[in-house]
Design an enzyme around this catalytic site. Structure first.
Site, mmCIF file in Angstrom:
data_model
loop_
_atom_site.group_PDB
_atom_site.id
_atom_site.type_symbol
_atom_site.label_atom_id
_atom_site.label_comp_id
_atom_site.label_asym_id
_atom_site.label_seq_id
_atom_site.Cartn_x
_atom_site.Cartn_y
_atom_site.Cartn_z
ATOM 1 N N GLU A 34 0.846 -1.187 0.000
ATOM 2 C CA GLU A 34 0.000 0.000 0.000
ATOM 3 C C GLU A 34 0.882 1.238 0.000
ATOM 4 O O GLU A 34 1.753 1.384 0.865
ATOM 5 C CB GLU A 34 -0.933 0.068 1.225
ATOM 6 C CG GLU A 34 -1.874 1.262 1.092
ATOM 7 C CD GLU A 34 -2.687 1.619 2.331
ATOM 8 O OE1 GLU A 34 -3.650 2.396 2.171
ATOM 9 O OE2 GLU A 34 -2.366 1.162 3.435
ATOM 10 N N ASP A 86 10.049 7.396 -0.089
ATOM 11 C CA ASP A 86 9.257 7.853 -1.222
ATOM 12 C C ASP A 86 8.969 6.603 -2.053
ATOM 13 O O ASP A 86 9.896 5.957 -2.564
ATOM 14 C CB ASP A 86 10.057 8.874 -2.034
ATOM 15 C CG ASP A 86 9.248 9.426 -3.200
ATOM 16 O OD1 ASP A 86 8.372 8.702 -3.734
ATOM 17 O OD2 ASP A 86 9.486 10.578 -3.590
ATOM 18 N N ASP A 109 -2.240 11.947 -2.557
ATOM 19 C CA ASP A 109 -2.201 13.422 -2.600
ATOM 20 C C ASP A 109 -2.481 13.882 -4.032
ATOM 21 O O ASP A 109 -1.798 13.447 -4.965
ATOM 22 C CB ASP A 109 -0.821 13.920 -2.156
ATOM 23 C CG ASP A 109 -0.569 13.667 -0.678
ATOM 24 O OD1 ASP A 109 -1.559 13.576 0.084
ATOM 25 O OD2 ASP A 109 0.599 13.539 -0.280
HETATM 26 C C1 LIG Z 1 -4.194 11.980 1.487
HETATM 27 S S1 LIG Z 1 -3.242 10.882 2.444
HETATM 28 C C2 LIG Z 1 -4.182 9.346 2.384
HETATM 29 C C3 LIG Z 1 -3.803 8.411 3.505
HETATM 30 C C4 LIG Z 1 -4.586 7.088 3.515
HETATM 31 N N1 LIG Z 1 -4.352 6.321 2.320
HETATM 32 C C5 LIG Z 1 -6.067 7.315 3.701
HETATM 33 O O1 LIG Z 1 -6.819 7.086 2.753
HETATM 34 O O2 LIG Z 1 -6.456 7.716 4.814
HETATM 35 C C6 LIG Z 1 -1.893 10.513 1.355
HETATM 36 C C7 LIG Z 1 -0.733 9.870 2.084
HETATM 37 O O3 LIG Z 1 0.250 9.467 1.135
HETATM 38 C C8 LIG Z 1 1.540 9.778 1.637
HETATM 39 N N2 LIG Z 1 2.407 9.906 0.456
HETATM 40 C C9 LIG Z 1 2.250 10.797 -0.542
HETATM 41 N N3 LIG Z 1 3.170 10.604 -1.496
HETATM 42 C C10 LIG Z 1 3.937 9.549 -1.084
HETATM 43 C C11 LIG Z 1 5.053 8.884 -1.641
HETATM 44 N N4 LIG Z 1 5.583 9.261 -2.812
HETATM 45 N N5 LIG Z 1 5.584 7.849 -0.964
HETATM 46 C C12 LIG Z 1 5.049 7.466 0.227
HETATM 47 N N6 LIG Z 1 3.987 8.069 0.801
HETATM 48 C C13 LIG Z 1 3.438 9.090 0.156
HETATM 49 C C14 LIG Z 1 1.336 11.058 2.424
HETATM 50 O O4 LIG Z 1 2.336 11.253 3.383
HETATM 51 C C15 LIG Z 1 -0.034 10.803 3.061
HETATM 52 O O5 LIG Z 1 0.067 10.154 4.308
#
Ligand SMILES: C[S@@+](CC[C@H](N)C(=O)[O-])C[C@H]1O[C@@H](n2cnc3c(N)ncnc32)[C@H](O)[C@@H]1O
Length: 207
Positions: A34, A86, A109
């Site tokens: 995930e 990342d 995001d």
């Molecule tokens: C809008 S939140 C959604 C979190 C969760 N999936 C939910 O639905 O509640 C997006 C998450 O993706 C993480 N994220 C964004 N880009 C990422 C990347 N390139 N690698 C790892 N995590 C990432 C952010 O830190 C954030 O916690």
């Protein structure tokens, strides 16, 4: 058996490039990833319901990452691991060809400002990496509240022939933690439902 947050956390410095994801887990089994697991809600429910499947969450925000490590350890879910990285770099540099059973990306995001659009995960280069890493029959499952980003996702996944020719569309089955009216039951999905926002979903299987 006791499980601590340190057991859940993956130390990237100890991983080879590429690595055998299976080696992260105590028991053999298919591996699902995930990306952007936030507070780990999807992982908790999914891993509890499927103890034979190994789940790796990738989260770059340290606060959420630590929260998830702690939460998954408290649930004693030895079939889960968390990585702070990342996800784009990890998938490109560490994940072997045809090695994952499913990739879950829920409420990524959206980077809505035009000048930030290039940070979006759904772009041709990242999708070619996803295709490389998925096994044949492996699934890509996505949900978002952002209509314009969803249109871009569909452009990339269904209209870019290099990518579309590698996938077939399948039904999106709700996740284990989803309640009535939910797709995945994550924190962001519940927040968006409370705010009256729609969700969009797509599930694909690699040909
Ligand atoms: C809008 S939140 C959604 C979190 C969760 N999936 C939910 O639905 O509640 C997006 C998450 O993706 C993480 N994220 C964004 N880009 C990422 C990347 N390139 N690698 C790892 N995590 C990432 C952010 O830190 C954030 O916690």
């Amino acid at each position: 058996m006791e499980l601590t947050d340190k057991d859940i956390a993956v130390d990237l410095d100890k991983c080879s490039q590429p690595m055998d994801l299976q080696d992260l887990f105590p028991n053999p089994g298919p591996v699902e990833i995930e990306i952007g697991s936030g507070k780990g809600t999807f992982l908790v429910h999914q891993a509890k319901a499927n103890l034979n499947i190994n789940y790796l969450g990738i989260e770059w925000a340290s606060r959420y990452y630590r929260h998830s490590c702690d939460r998954l350890a408290r649930w004693k879910l030895s079939n889960t691991r968390m990585l702070r990285a990342d996800a784009r770099d990890f998938i490109r540099d560490y994940v072997k060809d045809s090695s994952i059973e499913a990739l879950h990306i829920y409420y990524p995001d959206p980077w809505p400002k035009k000048r930030h659009n290039k940070r979006r995960f759904f772009a041709q280069d990242n999708m070619l990496e996803v295709i490389r890493c998925l096994k044949t029959g492996g699934q890509l499952r996505v949900a978002t509240d952002h209509e314009e980003y969803f249109q871009q996702m569909q452009e990339v996944l269904l209209k870019d022939q290099k990518i579309a020719s590698c996938f077939q569309k399948i039904d999106f089955c709700p996740a284990e933690g989803a309640k009535d009216g939910e797709l995945v039951g994550t924190n962001f999905e519940r927040k968006y439902i409370r705010e009256g926002r729609n969700s969009y979903k797509i599930a694909l299987s690699k040909l």
